[in-house]
Design a protein around this motif. Structure first.
Motif, PDB file in Angstrom:
ATOM      1  N   ASP A 108       0.868  -1.190   0.000  1.00 25.89           N
ATOM      2  CA  ASP A 108       0.000   0.000   0.000  1.00 25.89           C
ATOM      3  C   ASP A 108       0.896   1.229   0.000  1.00 25.89           C
ATOM      4  OD1 ASP A 108      -3.059   0.813   0.681  1.00 25.89           O
ATOM      5  OD2 ASP A 108      -1.675   2.187   1.677  1.00 25.89           O
ATOM      6  N   THR A 216      -5.944  -7.335   0.452  1.00 28.05           N
ATOM      7  CA  THR A 216      -5.120  -6.392  -0.299  1.00 28.05           C
ATOM      8  C   THR A 216      -6.023  -5.444  -1.083  1.00 28.05           C
ATOM      9  OG1 THR A 216      -3.456  -8.121  -0.534  1.00 28.05           O
ATOM     10  CG2 THR A 216      -3.237  -6.184  -1.946  1.00 28.05           C
ATOM     11  N   GLY A 217      -5.680  -4.159  -1.030  1.00 27.88           N
ATOM     12  CA  GLY A 217      -6.512  -3.157  -1.677  1.00 27.88           C
ATOM     13  C   GLY A 217      -7.577  -2.586  -0.763  1.00 27.88           C
ATOM     14  N   THR A 303      -4.016  -0.954  -6.335  1.00 33.11           N
ATOM     15  CA  THR A 303      -3.335  -0.543  -5.104  1.00 33.11           C
ATOM     16  C   THR A 303      -1.830  -0.761  -5.202  1.00 33.11           C
ATOM     17  OG1 THR A 303      -5.306  -1.083  -3.799  1.00 33.11           O
ATOM     18  CG2 THR A 303      -3.222  -0.929  -2.619  1.00 33.11           C
ATOM     19  N   GLU A 306      -0.351   2.008  -7.428  1.00 35.39           N
ATOM     20  CA  GLU A 306      -0.225   3.270  -6.707  1.00 35.39           C
ATOM     21  C   GLU A 306       0.953   3.216  -5.738  1.00 35.39           C
ATOM     22  OE1 GLU A 306      -3.903   3.967  -4.765  1.00 35.39           O
ATOM     23  OE2 GLU A 306      -5.026   4.347  -6.606  1.00 35.39           O
TER      24      GLU A 306
END
Length: 310
Positions: A108, A216-217, A303, A306
Protein backbone atom coordinates in the motif's frame (compact mmCIF):
# COMPACT_ATOMS: atom_id res chain seq x y z
CA UNK A 1 -0.98 -38.08 2.36
CA UNK A 2 -2.68 -39.89 -0.54
CA UNK A 3 -2.33 -37.01 -3.01
CA UNK A 4 1.50 -36.85 -2.94
CA UNK A 5 1.66 -40.65 -3.22
CA UNK A 6 -0.52 -40.51 -6.34
CA UNK A 7 1.49 -37.59 -7.75
CA UNK A 8 4.82 -39.40 -7.40
CA UNK A 9 3.32 -42.62 -8.83
CA UNK A 10 2.22 -40.65 -11.90
CA UNK A 11 5.67 -39.09 -12.17
CA UNK A 12 7.14 -42.59 -12.44
CA UNK A 13 4.95 -43.21 -15.51
CA UNK A 14 6.46 -40.25 -17.35
CA UNK A 15 4.94 -38.24 -20.20
CA UNK A 16 1.41 -36.88 -19.81
CA UNK A 17 0.91 -38.88 -16.60
CA UNK A 18 3.82 -36.98 -15.03
CA UNK A 19 2.24 -33.66 -16.01
CA UNK A 20 -1.04 -34.74 -14.38
CA UNK A 21 0.96 -35.80 -11.33
CA UNK A 22 2.54 -32.36 -11.07
CA UNK A 23 -0.94 -30.78 -11.15
CA UNK A 24 -2.13 -33.19 -8.45
CA UNK A 25 0.84 -32.27 -6.25
CA UNK A 26 0.33 -28.55 -6.93
CA UNK A 27 -3.34 -28.76 -5.88
CA UNK A 28 -2.34 -30.80 -2.83
CA UNK A 29 -0.39 -27.86 -1.36
CA UNK A 30 -3.26 -25.36 -1.00
CA UNK A 31 -5.63 -28.18 0.07
CA UNK A 32 -3.25 -29.23 2.84
CA UNK A 33 -2.65 -25.60 3.81
CA UNK A 34 -6.41 -25.09 4.22
CA UNK A 35 -6.54 -28.16 6.46
CA UNK A 36 -3.68 -26.79 8.58
CA UNK A 37 -5.51 -23.47 8.75
CA UNK A 38 -8.67 -25.20 9.97
CA UNK A 39 -6.82 -27.28 12.59
CA UNK A 40 -4.90 -24.24 13.87
CA UNK A 41 -8.20 -22.38 14.27
CA UNK A 42 -9.46 -25.26 16.45
CA UNK A 43 -12.14 -26.18 13.92
CA UNK A 44 -11.27 -29.87 14.47
CA UNK A 45 -11.12 -29.47 18.25
CA UNK A 46 -8.67 -27.62 20.54
CA UNK A 47 -5.34 -27.34 18.72
CA UNK A 48 -3.45 -28.22 21.88
CA UNK A 49 -4.89 -31.73 21.97
CA UNK A 50 -2.83 -34.69 20.77
CA UNK A 51 -5.03 -35.29 17.70
CA UNK A 52 -4.58 -31.72 16.48
CA UNK A 53 -0.83 -31.72 17.22
CA UNK A 54 -0.43 -34.95 15.24
CA UNK A 55 -2.33 -33.46 12.28
CA UNK A 56 -0.18 -30.33 12.34
CA UNK A 57 2.98 -32.47 12.30
CA UNK A 58 1.73 -34.48 9.33
CA UNK A 59 0.86 -31.23 7.57
CA UNK A 60 4.38 -29.87 8.26
CA UNK A 61 5.79 -32.95 6.51
CA UNK A 62 3.32 -32.79 3.61
CA UNK A 63 3.47 -29.00 3.28
CA UNK A 64 7.00 -27.90 4.14
CA UNK A 65 5.97 -25.20 6.59
CA UNK A 66 4.62 -25.46 10.10
CA UNK A 67 2.34 -23.87 12.62
CA UNK A 68 4.75 -22.30 15.16
CA UNK A 69 5.62 -19.41 12.86
CA UNK A 70 2.23 -19.25 11.21
CA UNK A 71 -0.19 -19.32 14.17
CA UNK A 72 1.23 -16.33 16.05
CA UNK A 73 1.39 -14.22 12.88
CA UNK A 74 -2.06 -15.30 11.77
CA UNK A 75 -3.78 -14.59 15.08
CA UNK A 76 -2.30 -11.09 15.04
CA UNK A 77 -3.69 -10.72 11.52
CA UNK A 78 -7.15 -11.75 12.72
CA UNK A 79 -7.07 -9.22 15.56
CA UNK A 80 -5.66 -6.34 13.47
CA UNK A 81 -6.18 -6.95 9.72
CA UNK A 82 -4.26 -4.34 7.67
CA UNK A 83 -3.56 -2.37 10.88
CA UNK A 84 -0.39 -0.39 11.58
CA UNK A 85 1.19 1.59 14.36
CA UNK A 86 2.54 5.12 13.87
CA UNK A 87 6.25 5.64 14.54
CA UNK A 88 7.80 8.81 15.94
CA UNK A 89 8.65 10.02 12.43
CA UNK A 90 5.01 9.63 11.37
CA UNK A 91 5.55 6.53 9.22
CA UNK A 92 3.30 3.47 9.48
CA UNK A 93 4.72 0.12 10.60
CA UNK A 94 2.51 -2.95 10.00
CA UNK A 95 1.07 -4.78 12.97
CA UNK A 96 -0.51 -7.27 10.59
CA UNK A 97 2.34 -9.39 9.26
CA UNK A 98 0.39 -10.30 6.14
CA UNK A 99 0.97 -6.80 4.73
CA UNK A 100 4.65 -6.84 5.68
CA UNK A 101 6.90 -8.29 2.96
CA UNK A 102 9.82 -5.92 2.41
CA UNK A 103 11.94 -5.70 0.38
CA UNK A 104 9.80 -7.58 -2.14
CA UNK A 105 6.50 -5.69 -2.25
CA UNK A 106 4.99 -2.41 -1.12
CA UNK A 107 1.41 -3.51 -0.48
CA UNK A 108 0.00 0.00 0.00
CA UNK A 109 1.29 3.49 -0.77
CA UNK A 110 1.05 4.42 2.91
CA UNK A 111 3.72 1.75 3.60
CA UNK A 112 6.26 3.19 1.12
CA UNK A 113 8.34 4.95 3.86
CA UNK A 114 8.42 1.70 5.87
CA UNK A 115 9.67 -0.24 2.85
CA UNK A 116 12.26 2.44 2.06
CA UNK A 117 13.81 1.81 5.48
CA UNK A 118 13.89 -1.94 4.84
CA UNK A 119 15.68 -1.42 1.51
CA UNK A 120 18.69 0.45 2.88
CA UNK A 121 20.85 -2.59 3.54
CA UNK A 122 21.54 -6.14 2.40
CA UNK A 123 19.26 -7.76 -0.15
CA UNK A 124 16.82 -4.86 0.06
CA UNK A 125 19.51 -2.44 -1.12
CA UNK A 126 20.21 -4.56 -4.19
CA UNK A 127 16.53 -5.00 -5.02
CA UNK A 128 15.63 -1.35 -4.48
CA UNK A 129 16.83 -0.46 -7.99
CA UNK A 130 14.08 -2.30 -9.85
CA UNK A 131 11.45 -3.79 -7.52
CA UNK A 132 9.60 -0.59 -6.49
CA UNK A 133 8.72 0.39 -10.06
CA UNK A 134 8.08 -3.08 -11.50
CA UNK A 135 6.21 -4.76 -8.69
CA UNK A 136 2.95 -5.03 -10.65
CA UNK A 137 4.37 -7.09 -13.57
CA UNK A 138 6.49 -9.03 -11.06
CA UNK A 139 3.56 -9.60 -8.72
CA UNK A 140 2.44 -12.99 -10.03
CA UNK A 141 5.99 -14.42 -10.26
CA UNK A 142 6.58 -13.27 -6.67
CA UNK A 143 3.38 -15.04 -5.58
CA UNK A 144 4.72 -18.24 -7.10
CA UNK A 145 7.81 -18.26 -4.87
CA UNK A 146 5.85 -17.47 -1.72
CA UNK A 147 5.94 -21.11 -0.55
CA UNK A 148 9.74 -21.08 -0.40
CA UNK A 149 9.67 -17.99 1.84
CA UNK A 150 6.99 -19.47 4.10
CA UNK A 151 8.93 -22.71 4.45
CA UNK A 152 12.19 -20.95 5.29
CA UNK A 153 10.49 -18.79 7.92
CA UNK A 154 8.76 -21.85 9.38
CA UNK A 155 12.03 -23.74 9.77
CA UNK A 156 13.84 -20.70 11.20
CA UNK A 157 11.13 -19.87 13.76
CA UNK A 158 10.56 -23.51 14.77
CA UNK A 159 14.30 -23.93 15.38
CA UNK A 160 14.49 -20.71 17.43
CA UNK A 161 11.58 -21.94 19.54
CA UNK A 162 13.22 -25.39 19.87
CA UNK A 163 10.32 -27.06 18.10
CA UNK A 164 12.70 -29.66 16.69
CA UNK A 165 10.01 -32.05 15.46
CA UNK A 166 8.37 -29.37 13.38
CA UNK A 167 11.63 -28.00 12.00
CA UNK A 168 12.80 -31.51 11.10
CA UNK A 169 9.53 -32.38 9.36
CA UNK A 170 9.64 -29.18 7.30
CA UNK A 171 13.21 -29.98 6.21
CA UNK A 172 12.20 -33.60 5.53
CA UNK A 173 9.53 -32.35 3.12
CA UNK A 174 12.17 -30.88 0.84
CA UNK A 175 14.77 -33.61 1.26
CA UNK A 176 12.31 -36.45 0.64
CA UNK A 177 10.56 -34.57 -2.18
CA UNK A 178 13.71 -33.92 -4.19
CA UNK A 179 15.07 -37.41 -3.46
CA UNK A 180 11.89 -39.19 -4.57
CA UNK A 181 11.47 -36.97 -7.63
CA UNK A 182 15.05 -37.66 -8.71
CA UNK A 183 14.71 -41.41 -8.15
CA UNK A 184 11.26 -41.95 -9.66
CA UNK A 185 11.46 -39.84 -12.79
CA UNK A 186 11.96 -41.97 -15.94
CA UNK A 187 14.43 -39.40 -17.26
CA UNK A 188 17.54 -37.82 -15.74
CA UNK A 189 17.27 -36.84 -12.07
CA UNK A 190 17.17 -33.15 -12.93
CA UNK A 191 13.85 -33.62 -14.77
CA UNK A 192 12.33 -34.95 -11.54
CA UNK A 193 13.73 -32.01 -9.61
CA UNK A 194 12.20 -29.58 -12.10
CA UNK A 195 8.91 -31.47 -11.81
CA UNK A 196 8.97 -31.05 -8.03
CA UNK A 197 9.86 -27.35 -8.27
CA UNK A 198 7.09 -26.82 -10.83
CA UNK A 199 4.52 -28.27 -8.43
CA UNK A 200 5.84 -26.03 -5.65
CA UNK A 201 5.60 -22.90 -7.79
CA UNK A 202 2.08 -23.62 -9.02
CA UNK A 203 0.85 -24.66 -5.56
CA UNK A 204 2.32 -21.52 -3.99
CA UNK A 205 0.74 -19.35 -6.65
CA UNK A 206 -2.76 -20.81 -6.12
CA UNK A 207 -2.57 -20.36 -2.35
CA UNK A 208 -1.12 -16.85 -2.46
CA UNK A 209 -3.63 -15.79 -5.15
CA UNK A 210 -6.51 -16.80 -2.87
CA UNK A 211 -4.98 -14.90 0.05
CA UNK A 212 -4.46 -11.57 -1.71
CA UNK A 213 -8.11 -11.26 -2.75
CA UNK A 214 -9.26 -11.05 0.87
CA UNK A 215 -7.50 -7.96 2.24
CA UNK A 216 -5.12 -6.39 -0.30
CA UNK A 217 -6.51 -3.16 -1.68
CA UNK A 218 -8.59 -2.59 1.46
CA UNK A 219 -7.87 0.20 3.93
CA UNK A 220 -4.49 0.31 5.69
CA UNK A 221 -4.95 2.32 8.89
CA UNK A 222 -3.59 3.41 12.26
CA UNK A 223 -4.83 0.83 14.77
CA UNK A 224 -5.41 3.54 17.39
CA UNK A 225 -8.02 5.13 15.13
CA UNK A 226 -10.13 1.99 14.85
CA UNK A 227 -13.29 1.66 16.94
CA UNK A 228 -12.88 -1.91 18.06
CA UNK A 229 -12.80 -5.44 16.67
CA UNK A 230 -15.77 -5.23 14.28
CA UNK A 231 -14.66 -1.89 12.85
CA UNK A 232 -11.22 -3.34 12.09
CA UNK A 233 -12.73 -6.32 10.28
CA UNK A 234 -15.10 -4.15 8.22
CA UNK A 235 -12.34 -1.74 7.19
CA UNK A 236 -9.95 -4.38 5.90
CA UNK A 237 -11.86 -7.52 4.88
CA UNK A 238 -13.84 -8.41 1.75
CA UNK A 239 -15.75 -11.41 0.47
CA UNK A 240 -15.60 -12.84 -3.04
CA UNK A 241 -18.32 -14.92 -4.74
CA UNK A 242 -19.53 -18.22 -3.34
CA UNK A 243 -20.30 -21.41 -5.29
CA UNK A 244 -19.56 -25.09 -4.61
CA UNK A 245 -16.47 -24.89 -6.85
CA UNK A 246 -15.19 -21.57 -5.47
CA UNK A 247 -15.84 -22.63 -1.87
CA UNK A 248 -13.77 -25.76 -2.51
CA UNK A 249 -11.02 -24.02 -4.46
CA UNK A 250 -10.52 -21.31 -1.82
CA UNK A 251 -10.99 -23.51 1.23
CA UNK A 252 -13.90 -21.31 2.32
CA UNK A 253 -11.70 -18.20 2.47
CA UNK A 254 -13.93 -16.50 -0.10
CA UNK A 255 -16.25 -15.99 2.92
CA UNK A 256 -13.44 -14.06 4.58
CA UNK A 257 -15.67 -11.70 6.57
CA UNK A 258 -17.51 -14.59 8.20
CA UNK A 259 -14.22 -16.37 8.85
CA UNK A 260 -12.89 -13.31 10.66
CA UNK A 261 -16.06 -12.99 12.69
CA UNK A 262 -16.27 -16.71 13.55
CA UNK A 263 -12.73 -18.15 13.11
CA UNK A 264 -13.52 -21.49 14.76
CA UNK A 265 -16.58 -22.08 12.55
CA UNK A 266 -15.98 -24.85 10.02
CA UNK A 267 -15.50 -23.71 6.44
CA UNK A 268 -18.58 -25.55 5.11
CA UNK A 269 -20.82 -23.44 7.36
CA UNK A 270 -19.35 -20.06 6.48
CA UNK A 271 -21.54 -19.44 3.42
CA UNK A 272 -24.64 -20.18 5.52
CA UNK A 273 -23.65 -17.25 7.75
CA UNK A 274 -23.24 -14.71 4.96
CA UNK A 275 -26.72 -13.23 4.92
CA UNK A 276 -27.07 -13.03 8.70
CA UNK A 277 -23.61 -11.47 9.04
CA UNK A 278 -24.29 -8.91 6.32
CA UNK A 279 -27.60 -7.90 7.88
CA UNK A 280 -26.09 -7.57 11.36
CA UNK A 281 -23.09 -5.54 10.19
CA UNK A 282 -25.18 -3.17 8.08
CA UNK A 283 -27.67 -2.72 10.93
CA UNK A 284 -24.76 -1.70 13.19
CA UNK A 285 -23.39 0.72 10.60
CA UNK A 286 -20.44 -1.33 9.35
CA UNK A 287 -19.49 -1.90 5.72
CA UNK A 288 -19.92 -5.37 4.22
CA UNK A 289 -17.82 -5.52 1.05
CA UNK A 290 -18.35 -8.19 -1.59
CA UNK A 291 -16.54 -8.01 -4.95
CA UNK A 292 -16.31 -10.39 -7.86
CA UNK A 293 -12.94 -12.12 -8.27
CA UNK A 294 -12.16 -9.87 -11.22
CA UNK A 295 -13.08 -6.70 -9.32
CA UNK A 296 -11.07 -7.81 -6.30
CA UNK A 297 -7.97 -8.52 -8.42
CA UNK A 298 -8.40 -5.18 -10.18
CA UNK A 299 -8.44 -3.48 -6.75
CA UNK A 300 -5.32 -5.41 -5.72
CA UNK A 301 -3.34 -4.47 -8.84
CA UNK A 302 -4.52 -0.85 -8.71
CA UNK A 303 -3.34 -0.54 -5.10
CA UNK A 304 0.01 -2.15 -5.95
CA UNK A 305 0.39 0.22 -8.89
CA UNK A 306 -0.22 3.27 -6.71
CA UNK A 307 2.23 1.94 -4.12
CA UNK A 308 4.90 1.36 -6.76
CA UNK A 309 5.06 5.08 -7.55
CA UNK A 310 4.54 6.42 -4.04
Amino acid sequence: MAAPALAFALLAQGGLAAVVGMLVLAMHYPRTAYLGHDVAHSQWGPRGEMKARLKLRLIALAQGFGSTWWVEKHELHHAFPNACRVEEDGSLTPIDGDIDSPPWLVWDKSLAPYNDKARRAGLGRALSFFLPRFQVPLFFPILSVARFNWSWQSIEVAAKNKQWWEASLCVAHWVSGFALAGLLTPGPAWTGWLWFLGAQLLGGFILAFVFVLNHTGMEVYDAKESKGFYDRQARATRNTPSSPLLDWLTGGLNSQIEHHMFPSLSRRRLTKMREATRAAMEECGYAYVTLSNREAMRAVLSTLGEAAWA
